[in-house]
Enzyme design. Sequence first.
Site, short mmCIF file in Angstrom:
data_model
loop_
_atom_site.label_atom_id
_atom_site.label_comp_id
_atom_site.label_asym_id
_atom_site.label_seq_id
_atom_site.Cartn_x
_atom_site.Cartn_y
_atom_site.Cartn_z
CB CYS B 102 -17.84 8.46 8.83
SG CYS B 102 -16.87 6.98 8.65
CB VAL B 103 -13.48 10.12 12.20
CG1 VAL B 103 -13.65 11.54 11.69
CG2 VAL B 103 -14.26 9.92 13.46
#
Lengths: 411, 103
Positions: B102-103
């Site tokens: 998750c970025v």
Amino acid sequence: MKKIIILGGGTAGTIMANKLRKALERNEWKITVIDKHRTHYYQPGFLFIPFGIYNRQDVVKPKMDFIPAGVEVLFTDVDCIHADNSELVLTDGTIMKYDILIIATGAQTRPDQIPGLTEKLWYKKIYDFYTIEGALALREFLKKWEGGNLIINIADMPYKCPVAPLEFAFLADEYFTKIGIRKKVNIKYVTPLSGAFTKPRATRMLSDLLVEKNIEIIPDFYLERVDNDKQTIVSYDGREIPFDLLTIVPVNMGDEVIARSGMGDDLNYVPTDKHTLQSKNFENVFVIGDASDIPTSKAGSVAHFSAEILFENLMSYIEGRPMLAKFDGHANCYIETGFGKGSLIDFNYDTEPLPGTFPLPGIGPFGLLKNTKTNHYGKIMFRWIYWHILLKGKEMPIEPLMTMAGKCKKC
Amino acid sequence: MASKTYAGKTVEVTDEGYFVNSSDWTVEMAHEIAKEEGLSLTDKHVAVLNFIRDKHAKGEVLTIRAIGKSGIVDIKGFYELFPGSPLKLASKIAGIPKPSSCV
Ligand SMILES: Cc1cc2nc3c(=O)[nH]c(=O)nc-3n(C[C@H](O)[C@H](O)[C@H](O)COP(=O)(O)OP(=O)(O)OC[C@H]3O[C@@H](n4cnc5c(N)ncnc54)[C@H](O)[C@@H]3O)c2cc1C
């Protein structure tokens, strides 16, 4: 005459067209923008449509309004990019040569990638809010819905604007409360992540908010398929969750032209140097926005910050100097948390979102990882800033690289 | 940071047990890490581990979907080999950093 082609005239492509046209001599450089659609969508606004806060007119404008004079615009799809020959082929067979190609084709939702998603319940009890069509159809559905199990699901990583489905959950809580049926709506947030978000501190803050608003979080759920008969979503490890209304973020992927041209990874994102924004495989190809595979958020704020870096590097590249500007992955996202409040996160490749304050001359400071009214106004104001300042590539009172000013590591 | 001994060699690991230097890794070590996680590795496991190490070495972002397209296992098979959170578990046993998808 030398040629720059910008493939994709969305957020990132439009910013680049504006910056480059201003800087490059018109009799030396021809700039062409190619896009397959004439309408520019303010995608962050889609989130507000299902709840009747924005309507269609609030989020659409003609692309031409934002492309500067002196830039050629072609509205067409592209059949193939032949990066080895520095040319691309349009759908009508026309071959276009370039000296520099900027890929800005973004990311799209691909509901076709999940078995059962687009069958008989699609746009009957299953909606996405990542497209204008989905957001508008969901608006109509919600006008008549009387309650039940609302499942908010994310099909896969990565997806645009990682906080958007959380914002959707918060806004849904507010909406159902205000129309008096919150007690009849069971909201569940079903995610492939191990928590509300992966960065630890933001996860803590956001999980607390979910609990406070009575939204159940179901983590580590990796969607395999939708069962239309049983009205459930099914994960790869066999868990099943029933829904009366499913709002989903489908798999996000880069455009098919990237796959057709053999230039992408398995999700059609273009391998890109995360600091210089140059393509890893072709020296005269650069990639900006959601189309790249750089490890930061797929967000408009990232497109904006990285545009400044790409612009500097292109100037160096054109003049034969080394490309010294380095992008740090800076992302800055307002998080709408419902009932007129909002939060804000600011981070980059190396620094997770931290608490503190975010200075913005003249307007701020905004509270980082805090739930405040000012942050909500930040989000609302962002639409105006987007149309009037950001797309036109004008200077904003905010630095492209992240700053530690105001941030607190020990809070 | 902490250290652990696998296959007679002491290596640096993070607090969660992920290798700090992925070059420290050998297949023999993988068998011992797997045992700690309650798994016994088959050839299929090892093929997957090599695939993700290879992806990691090329600097590519790992996703479950990519592994499903590897030609070694499909996604369901990946879950069966590494139950629970397959990407995290496989990364740990493969001696590469914890995935931050998750970025
Ligand atoms: C619901 C939602 C909420 C969001 N909220 C936020 C937010 O709060 N803050 C934030 O910063 N970001 C947010 N975003 C993300 C933001 O909108 C995107 O990250 C940003 O628009 C990316 O810009 P881009 O130029 O890379 O792609 P886009 O703006 O999507 O543009 C891509 C363009 O390329 C064109 N194109 C694609 N393929 C081809 C082809 N083959 N030939 C010709 N043209 C092509 C498309 O037509 C399109 O115009 C949100 C997104 C969504 C969906």
